[in-house]
Write an enzyme that holds these catalytic residues in place. Structure first.
Site, mmCIF file in Angstrom:
data_model
loop_
_atom_site.group_PDB
_atom_site.id
_atom_site.type_symbol
_atom_site.label_atom_id
_atom_site.label_comp_id
_atom_site.label_asym_id
_atom_site.label_seq_id
_atom_site.Cartn_x
_atom_site.Cartn_y
_atom_site.Cartn_z
ATOM 1 C CG ASP A 10 5.571 -7.563 7.553
ATOM 2 O OD1 ASP A 10 6.144 -7.480 8.645
ATOM 3 O OD2 ASP A 10 5.429 -8.623 6.931
HETATM 4 C C1 BGC Z 1 2.878 -10.940 5.449
HETATM 5 C C2 BGC Z 1 2.342 -10.990 6.849
HETATM 6 C C3 BGC Z 1 1.845 -9.654 7.265
HETATM 7 C C4 BGC Z 1 0.874 -9.082 6.259
HETATM 8 C C5 BGC Z 1 0.446 -7.691 6.576
HETATM 9 C C6 BGC Z 1 1.863 -10.333 4.519
HETATM 10 O O1 BGC Z 1 2.427 -10.183 3.277
HETATM 11 O O2 BGC Z 1 3.191 -12.255 5.034
HETATM 12 O O3 BGC Z 1 3.339 -11.428 7.734
HETATM 13 O O4 BGC Z 1 1.214 -9.814 8.500
HETATM 14 O O5 BGC Z 1 1.465 -9.082 4.977
HETATM 15 O O6 BGC Z 1 1.451 -6.763 6.416
#
Ligand code: BGC
Length: 811
Positions: A483
């Site tokens: 993200d």
């Molecule tokens: C989110 C995931 C994401 C991960 C890496 C987490 O906080 O819930 O959806 O893939 O972070 O960014």
């Protein structure tokens, strides 16, 4: 250093000091009513949705931490104490907290009095039960005052913590004997209230915080407790609370159990009131009657335990490794269940007010949960698919209460659609329930736009095919799994969301990670087509997959590892050409799992590069070298100081990808070594460094670039739960559901001489013994089922209700 120990027989972690490095929590409830409870009995409760139906308040960034909770006070002469130490912090003579499966027992002893607080949410009911047993172990008669206290939240937890001009005037309660009804906003649009009760007469009560705590007293020193009685206050606005007081006279050796309950009641619109302003309490009375006696409460405890024993019996391991057995049989599966229930909404790090259910998160959670209660997995798949758009893209999040997509965040995360294939294919492998593909499922939650689930999967697949960039790799959109890699964001202003600032569709930024996913889950999609005799569609799908695979092996290959992405200017990310962020973990794990570069040797080379450049004593970091400054073209990833979160932290979620990838290449020693490094039971001894709970995974551990290397954050709700169980159960121990049956293909450390797994699968029970006297890492030489040799290693489907004995010889 440890702060407790595992009690495997009771499936508990026992904490022996209240002063753990951080609050160590547990989850109560697995259906509609949930509570978070810490080792000092801090925490809060909610019904279905931690934002919209919050029963009790919790202040996350408070100091000291964890002051709000399910509080029991005991006044013994001039001494006031809590069995869980907080919030008075009166030193205890002894203390323990047992976190078990869906229950927590906190016990404190002070001056010859023992108080045991047993908290759980009974199955099938929307309430939390707190049974408090007080025992006088001294030689003298004890005159004690016992108080139970909760602070109500005015339902919408965001409004509750921001809209003070309104909510200081709305609070309302009713009191009837030992029962406090919290009915704020019930007079208008709500049809629900909370009920806080004791199963015996009380000596006094309070319902205003000012009367109980004192305006400047707070829960650490409530004035009513100091006085030894409450004042019968009735809340009119301000902060409604529930405080119940019982005076106890206990002879030496005498003990007394009292139940305090906190429940949620909903009434049909036409049955809300029995008289003007008087709420209908019929359902509350019925709920309280179900837990009036100790025998009823014991029965509810036993029902809960039986339920958990039953769930965990689906997959049971016996190996020579005590810690492995403990994680596989108890804590991995328990964390999978909790994460499935909560997604990323409510933990001690997720406030319950921000994110609802994540599309990609929930799909991945299915991988670890689907064997536990397949019917709930089925329902979840249909809920998630209903938040997909007609073009195959999807809302990134949805609210659990309404099941509607969250418009504030919207869509544009281009990995999301493919995760729906991953979750659904896992469901089909587990259950063989092909009828799910025929279910009519809305697009954008609009029933008029319903199509069979298979059409949703088709559009997921096609979304990637129609969103390829200049190198033939999938466009990344706002972000892919990571993200924080925001290649189209270009945010320059504080406060802007990295995830939704900038265009969701940049014209060129591409993701090698999504390409790996497309190859892996695209093949799973093609297999579904095969099964449905959609031969042409399967062939066409495989053509698309081959093209993307070629793009990965060329434009996606950096010489010794897979690149991560191409940015909005067409420059590579995760390449030796970059000054920082030369190698990332995600594409190495996903591309190798997808089988890319297996024949050419690139897969093995990529994993060797991971070991050489990303491995540390606490796990594999996400990237190297860490970004040292903010970079506009990369977004949030470069906003974190080096070593934290996605900027070179040990992001536990994708460590299992490396372990799975190693297993696909037959490297059992290395697969297990990667598994072990982040596995809670194996690192319990460094709890003072790790700081979060030693029985569950955290989202991340600070990487080697961080001053606090090894310190974990964001425990409990993480994709690590599902991926780790998926990894250990299917890749390492190798018990793999396939569309055709259960396959056994272990990839284990050569030192493990064998193990036994009992696996329930499609109604039958398989007792599988694996013999590795040969000391290999991978390879099955012979398989017998009920004494008869079979060809290959896919077990013939046994009839539901039968048990089969399987002997597997590695070599
Ligand atoms: C989110 C995931 C994401 C991960 C890496 C987490 O906080 O819930 O959806 O893939 O972070 O960014």
């Amino acid at each position: 250093m440890k702060f407790g120990y595992f009690d495997d027989r009771n499936k508990e972690y026992v904490i022996t000091t209240p002063q753990t490095p951080l609050p160590w929590i547990n989850y109560l409830g697995s259906e509609d009513f949930f509570s978070l409870v810490s080792n000092t009995a801090g925490g809060y409760s909610f019904y279905r949705d931690a934002r919209m139906r919050r029963l009790t308040r919790y202040r996350y960034n408070n100091s000291p931490l964890d002051m709000d909770g399910h509080r029991i006070y005991i006044k013994d002469g001039d001494t006031v104490w809590n069995p869980g130490w907080q919030p008075t912090k009166t030193p205890l003579d002894s203390y323990s907290c047992r976190h078990g499966l869906g229950y927590t027992v906190v016990e404190g002893k002070k001056d010859g009095v023992t108080a045991r607080q047993e908290l759980f949410v009974p199955k099938g009911d929307a309430c939390e039960l707190d049974r408090v047993t007080v025992c006088n172990e001294s030689a003298a008669v004890k005159e004690l005052d016992l108080f139970s206290y909760v602070e109500f939240c005015l339902w919408d937890a965001v409004d509750d913590s921001s809209n003070f001009q309104r909510n200081y005037s709305t609070g309302e309660v009713e009191v009837e004997g030992s029962v406090i009804y919290h009915k704020t906003e019930y007079r208008e649009r709500r049809n629900h209230y909370a009920v806080f009760w004791a199963n015996c007469p009380v000596d006094s009560f309070d319902t205003t915080r000012d009367a109980f705590c004192g305006v400047y007293g707070g829960p650490a020193d409530p004035q009513a407790v100091r006085a030894g009685h409450c004042s019968g206050s009735i809340a009119h606005g301000w902060a409604p609370v529930g405080a119940l007081h019982i005076h106890l006279t206990l002879a030496p050796g005498e003990s007394r159990s009292i139940l305090f309950g906190l429940g949620y009641i909903e009434n049909p619109q036409e049955e809300k009131f029995i008289a003007p302003g008087v709420i209908n309490k019929t359902r509350a009375h019925a709920m309280m009657a179900r837990y009036a006696t100790d025998a009823q409460i014991d029965a509810a405890r036993i029902a809960l335990r039986t339920h958990w024993e039953e769930l965990l019996s689906t997959y049971h391991l016996e190996s020579g490794e005590e810690k492995l057995n403990r994680m596989v049989n108890i804590w991995h599966q328990y964390q999978c269940m909790v994460t499935f229930n909560m997604s990323r909404s409510a933990s001690y790090y997720e406030s319950g007010t921000g994110r609802g259910m994540g599309f990609r998160d929930s799909c991945q959670d299915l991988l670890g949960f689907v064997h536990i209660i397949p019917s709930r997995a089925r329902e979840r798949i249909l809920d998630i698919a209903a938040t997909q758009f007609e073009d195959g893209s999807a809302y990134h999040q949805y609210q659990p209460l309404t099941k509607k997509g969250n418009r504030d965040v919207g869509s544009g995360f281009n990995d999301d659609p493919l995760w729906l294939i991953a979750g659904t294919a896992a469901y089909l492998r587990e259950t063989g329930d092909w009828s799910i593909l025929e279910e009519q499922v809305p697009f954008d939650n609009d029933a008029a736009k319903a199509q069979p689930l298979m059409e949703h999967l088709r559009r997921s697949f096609n979304f990637t095919c129609t969103h390829l960039g200049p190198h033939g790799l999938p466009l990344i959109g706002r972000a892919d799994w990571n993200d924080c890699l925001n290649l189209n964001c270009f945010s320059e202003h504080p406060g802007e969301s990295f995830q939704i600032t900038g265009p969701s569709e940049g014209p060129v930024a591409e993701s090698v990670f999504i390409a790996g996913m497309f190859v892996k889950y695209g093949h799973e999609y093609a297999e579904l087509c095969d099964h449905l005799n959609l031969t042409e569609e399967a062939a066409a799908a495989r053509k698309h997959i081959d093209a993307v695979e070629q793009a990965v092996l060329t434009a996606g290959w950096d010489g010794a590892w897979f690149r991560r992405a191409y940015d909005a200017f067409g420059n590579p990310i995760g390449s030796k050409e970059c000054a920082e962020g030369q190698i990332f973990i995600e594409p190495q794990g996903m591309c190798v799992m997808a089988g890319i570069g297996r024949e050419t040797g690139q897969a093995a080379q990529a994993l060797a590069s991971v070991e050489e450049r990303l491995d540390t004593k606490y796990g594999v970091v996400l990237l190297q070298p860490a970004y040292t400054g903010y970079q506009l073209n990369l977004g949030e990833i470069s906003s974190y100081p080096p070593g934290y979160k996605e900027n070179a932290g040990i992001f536990c979620h994708n460590n299992p990808w490396i372990s799975c990838a190693e297993a696909t290449l037959g490297h059992g020693d290395r697969a297990f070594a990667v598994y072990r490094k982040t596995c809670p039971a194996y690192i319990e001894d460094i709890s003072e460094i790790h700081r979060t709970e030693p029985y569950v995974y955290s989202q991340m551990v600070a990487g080697k670039d961080a001053p606090t290397f090894g310190e974990a954050k964001n425990s409990w709700l993480t994709g690590t739960a599902a991926w780790t169980f998926f990894n250990i159960s299917q890749y390492i121990l190798g018990i793999q559901p396939t569309l055709d049956g259960l396959k056994v293909d272990p990839c284990i450390p050569h030192t493990l001489s064998g193990f036994t797994v009992t696996r329930r699968f499609r109604g039958a029970v398989y007792h599988i013994t694996v013999d590795n006297a040969a000391g290999v890492q991978h390879g099955v030489k012979a398989v017998t089922v009920d004494g008869k040799a079979i060809c290959g290693n896919v077990l013939p489907l046994a009839a539901a209700g039968t048990e089969v004995t399987v002997q597997v010889t590695m070599g």
